[in-house]
Design an enzyme around this catalytic site. Structure first.
Site, short mmCIF file in Angstrom:
data_model
loop_
_atom_site.label_atom_id
_atom_site.label_comp_id
_atom_site.label_asym_id
_atom_site.label_seq_id
_atom_site.Cartn_x
_atom_site.Cartn_y
_atom_site.Cartn_z
N THR A 13 0.83 -1.21 0.00
CA THR A 13 0.00 0.00 0.00
C THR A 13 0.86 1.26 0.00
OG1 THR A 13 -1.57 -1.26 1.29
CG2 THR A 13 -1.88 1.13 1.26
N ALA A 43 11.80 -3.67 -5.69
CA ALA A 43 11.85 -5.10 -5.35
C ALA A 43 10.51 -5.50 -4.77
CB ALA A 43 12.97 -5.36 -4.33
N ARG A 49 2.09 -7.75 -10.12
CA ARG A 49 1.41 -6.57 -9.55
C ARG A 49 2.32 -5.34 -9.68
NH1 ARG A 49 1.35 -4.03 -4.63
NH2 ARG A 49 -0.57 -2.87 -4.23
N GLU A 129 10.60 9.60 9.00
CA GLU A 129 9.38 10.38 9.31
C GLU A 129 8.12 9.51 9.27
OE1 GLU A 129 9.07 14.04 10.04
OE2 GLU A 129 7.41 12.85 10.82
N GLY A 187 -11.80 -2.84 7.22
CA GLY A 187 -10.39 -2.77 6.83
C GLY A 187 -9.55 -1.83 7.69
N LYS A 205 6.19 3.58 18.46
CA LYS A 205 6.24 4.99 18.04
C LYS A 205 6.66 5.90 19.20
CE LYS A 205 2.72 4.02 14.56
NZ LYS A 205 1.26 3.91 14.34
#
Ligand code: HSE
Length: 436
Positions: A13, A43, A49, A129, A187, A205
């Site tokens: 994604t 890669a 796809r 970032e 989702g 995080k």
């Protein structure tokens, strides 16, 4: 001018989003970076796809190791995730003198010290970032925008999945399990949601944010982590009645004894801006001594929001490519030889206010017994509310809010309270922060 050549590892994604945004905004990005930035090789295991997405614009290979050794590649973008092959690839890219951009929070939270040290040695940059709060430029803000400040604390909603679940539980009065299933159907939540709902993703995080806020090494093993899977819809409702919202916060705070580093459901006053961050959105409050509180808000996940962060790193790395390594922004905001060994406090030593819910028998003397236990532990009560028992019920919910109390005192009090014959079942405890 010679373009910066990029090798992209993983065309899922975020990889596909990066490809799309980099092509769509190529002209603007060129004007900012001062030279073209182009993906020369991708890669991806699913080569068909990848070919469909890239449409012949670059080479597609299925061997990521060939990319990190590719002489044409200046910058490697790692979007594979996890700490297995991704770690090997990042270290290999660094050893081969390539800059690395990664969205891999787990990798940096767990192995960041080793990775940054290697990068330092090789004179390359590892930019990240996208690893914290997706499209929200919080790393840049803490590391550069606030560099005049002594950072006092950071508190953030840094996991969209759990914020979506908590928002739905509050809005619709539904249970955790019901909303989780709905989140999976839409989702928002993964088929295996453990990392999100148990607070591990947020812990990765906040580990990174604590390091760049205080100039300390990343120390994921010291984070206290509690997720939202045990949260009862009742507490969300009671909190609301008392003027609070419950959010899963990542918190890191500087104290005289050390740094706090924790992730847990937290009651925060409903009037705070961050309390009103709903759905899958992320938000982070940073308190600096000079600037006061600043708030950063936006999408913490998704193809193009995360690509926005990845490409901002691409521009930064491109601009400083020709600068001396010593004159670049340090990985952890402070010069590597200036990192300090601020101890991370165990959760038992953390000082916060607490919300407690007790199920009690509705009879004389109950309150006296309970307040005696709290007094014995020197816990000062801020508010005490008995919720009217339902029709025909002889037990009631009792809600207690405490003043600032060291966690170990609360733990002792809970053990004693649960032993009282008038207290039914377990005591629920949720930490509170005023974020004032
Ligand atoms: N799974 C994360 C979230 C996004 O729900 O916010 C990637 O860290």
């Amino acid at each position: 001018m010679k373009p910066m050549n990029v090798g992209l590892l993983g065309l899922g994604t975020v990889g596909a989003g990066t490809f799309t945004v980099l092509s769509r905004n190529a002209e603007e990005i060129f004007r900012r970076a001062g030279r073209p930035i182009r993906i020369v090789v991708v890669a991806e295991k699913d080569v068909a796809r990848a070919n469909e997405i890239t449409q012949g614009a670059c080479r597609v290979v299925d061997d990521a190791f060939s990319v990190v050794s590719d002489a044409e590649v200046d910058i490697v973008i790692e979007l594979i995730g996890g700490c297995g092959v991704a770690k090997e690839l990042v270290l290999k890219a660094i050893a081969n003198g390539k800059h690395v951009i990664t969205a891999n929070k787990a990798l940096l939270a767990m192995h960041g010290n080793e990775i940054f040290a290697e990068a330092q040695k090789q004179g390359v940059t590892v930019a990240f970032e996208a690893a914290v709060a997706g499209g929200v430029p919080i790393v840049k803000a803490v590391r550069e925008g606030l560099s005049a400040n002594r950072i006092e604390w950071i508190a953030g909603i840094i996991n969209g999945t759990t914020n979506f679940i908590l928002s739905e539980m509050r809005d619709k009065g539904l249970s955790f399990d019901t909303v989780l299933k709905e989140a999976q159907r839409l989702g928002y939540a993964e088929a295996d949601p453990t990392f999100d709902i148990e607070g591990v993703d947020a812990a990765h995080k906040i580990t990174i944010l604590s390091a760049i806020a205080f100039g300390i090494p990343v120390q994921f093993d010291k984070v206290y982590i509690e997720g939202i899977s045990q949260l009862n819809a009742k507490d969300i409702k009671y909190a609301e009645q008392l003027g609070y919202r419950i959010k899963l916060l990542g918190i890191t705070k500087r104290t005289t004894a050390g740094a706090e580093l924790r992730v847990h459901p937290t009651l925060i006053p409903a009037k705070r801006l961050i309390a009103n961050v709903e759905g899958a959105m992320n938000a982070v409050v940073v308190q600096g001594d000079a600037v006061g509180a600043t708030l950063y808000y936006g999408k913490g996940a998704g193809a193009e929001p995360t690509a926005s962060a990845v490409i901002a790193d691409l521009v930064d790395v491109t601009r400083m490519h020709t600068a001396d390594p010593e004159h670049r922004v340090p990985h952890l905001a402070f010069q590597p030889d200036q990192l300090v060994d601020l101890p991370i406090l165990p959760i038992a030593e953390v000082l916060t206010c607490h919300y407690m819910r007790l199920r009690v028998q509705d009879e004389p003397g109950v309150l006296a017994n309970i307040t005696r236990v709290l007094a014995d532990e020197q816990i000062s009560i801020d508010a005490l509310i008995q919720i009217e028992p339902g029709e025909g019920e002889d037990e009631a919910d009792l809600i207690l809010l405490t003043h600032l109390t060291r966690e170990k005192r609360i733990n002792l009090a809970i053990v004693k309270l649960e032993k009282l014959s008038v207290v039914v079942g377990k005591v629920t405890r949720i930490r509170m922060e005023t974020l004032g």
